[in-house]
Design an enzyme around this catalytic site. Sequence first.
Site, PDB file in Angstrom:
ATOM      1  N   ASP A  15      -0.709  -8.694  -4.270  1.00 50.44           N
ATOM      2  CA  ASP A  15      -1.755  -7.660  -4.207  1.00 50.44           C
ATOM      3  C   ASP A  15      -3.067  -8.213  -3.674  1.00 50.44           C
ATOM      4  O   ASP A  15      -4.130  -8.068  -4.290  1.00 50.44           O
ATOM      5  CB  ASP A  15      -1.986  -7.038  -5.592  1.00 50.44           C
ATOM      6  CG  ASP A  15      -0.710  -6.553  -6.246  1.00 50.44           C
ATOM      7  OD1 ASP A  15       0.198  -6.118  -5.510  1.00 50.44           O
ATOM      8  OD2 ASP A  15      -0.615  -6.606  -7.481  1.00 50.44           O
ATOM      9  N   GLU A 182       0.640   4.208  -3.225  1.00 47.77           N
ATOM     10  CA  GLU A 182      -0.243   3.495  -4.154  1.00 47.77           C
ATOM     11  C   GLU A 182      -1.111   2.540  -3.357  1.00 47.77           C
ATOM     12  O   GLU A 182      -1.171   2.607  -2.121  1.00 47.77           O
ATOM     13  CB  GLU A 182       0.591   2.747  -5.198  1.00 47.77           C
ATOM     14  CG  GLU A 182       1.616   1.805  -4.594  1.00 47.77           C
ATOM     15  CD  GLU A 182       2.556   1.200  -5.617  1.00 47.77           C
ATOM     16  OE1 GLU A 182       2.159   1.042  -6.778  1.00 47.77           O
ATOM     17  OE2 GLU A 182       3.696   0.862  -5.243  1.00 47.77           O
TER      18      GLU A 182
END
Length: 542
Positions: A15, A182
């Site tokens: 991430d 997302e």
Amino acid sequence: MPVIRNPVLRGFNPDPSILRVGGDYYIATSTFEYHPAVRLHHSTDLVHWTTLGHALDGIDLRGVPDSGGVWAPSLSHADGRFWLAYSIVRTMDGDDKDIDNYLVTAESVTGPWSEPVHLGSRGFDFSFFHDPDGTHWIVGVQWDQRPEHPSFSGLVVEQYLPGERRTTGEATVIYREDGLVEGPNLYRIGEWYHLLIAAGGTGWNHGITVARSRSLLGPYQRDEREAVLTTRDAPGHPLQKAGHGELVQTPGGDWVLAHLASRPALHLGERYCTLGRETCLQRVVFDDGWLRLADGGHHPSVDVELAVGSGERAATGRGDAPAPGGDTDAAAGVRAWTDDFDAPGLDSRRWSTLRRALPQDVADLGARTGWLRLRGGHSAASVFDQSMILTRVEERQAQFEAVIAAEPRTPREAAGVIAWYDRSGWIWLQVTFDAENGRHLRVVRRDGAVTTRSAPVAAPEGPLRLRASLDGPCLAFAVAGDDGAWREVPDVHPAWTLSDDHGARLRFTGMFLGVRADDLDGRGWTVDIDRAGVRFLPSQAS
């Protein structure tokens, strides 16, 4: 031309949130249930990266589930300060998620960071967009717990009021689609707002797509291409699961995309990502107003040549300011290291612990000069007080070695080297004790709900040298007296089970190697560790 070799952050570093301030680049990565939280990395050329440390040192994550904890940090710069947004996932149970989102700020990326501001519990993957008009916005995933509704119920924006340290409380849905979306990030480039989206879930179907609008609140038009970046159609590509990205612009005006990817190990023809999700960089361009890989196509590259660009920088909403004064001297990304435990504290750039910092009376570097005294803790099933120090596995071939002095007195005292994924996946060479065998070694393995133990193995007297050797999907152990010859411990063990891809449950972290100690009677039993270190055998991304 300089060449980026992917992954630039190897092992469990998912991430990525990337930022440039002056001539310095920073990446923040997720840490989930591990402490310290939010790993920070630095580079001046996008090729060579060092680990600075962590933003959330001292955070207490006891009680969070496996693969819960701190998700998807967002690092930005505005109003002369670094901004860091992050989510703490406290519960994942069926359709329910209990999530708290926070913001901390600092004048320097190395801190000190402010007290956290609570941003609500609407969802996760919150990032900040600093509009060139001076307003500040949160963009994130809105979660819907109702079982008859899609859980990922849209991407929302909500204004943040820094003077009042709060949001407005009113969120606007700006994007939805039938698939799972997302990891949103907003950028203002010219007259367009570009919405970067992680699509398809963070597995084999992962990818990045974009949508754009002339208004921050939409409507947003989706790119006609299925994905800007993905390997969902290329199961043999060396960088799998490519997705979840952020953009950064170089001083010369070129664009670079940071994204996650995984390098699988093969076992019986199946792919297992034991290293977890890693950070990669790609050169990108805007072609007719849409984001594209600079080299064409939609597959990531292992080797990326950096062009020397020029031109004015666009306002992006990610922050741009003069570089902060001072430099932090970070440990280089060496391929082998040994910790002799002669420093006053554990080096958190190398070592992680589970859910909290180990107190000084649990990890004591002063009790015996040049040794770490580790007091035994809870069992490997605990979400509270385990005693374990861990380092990320960065390559599919690795060796971890530790020298320990341990004299267990009961079967409920044990210590040794461990390959760890989470509470339901680990393989541990432990020295323990029972009445039948005295002090001896065993390999204990947890796979899901099942724990197995090997036959006892005789342990040399005195301090023990213990070694764990990883070779792709396989793990083997060896033992020696402190100055003796190595002796292989029988059997080869399935390291492929210590991966994101083993079992039915969603798992988001990666393999670690380290040392743990259990004292299940809680009598204060300790083990002394003279030294511990790891050697990574460099491997191609393929």
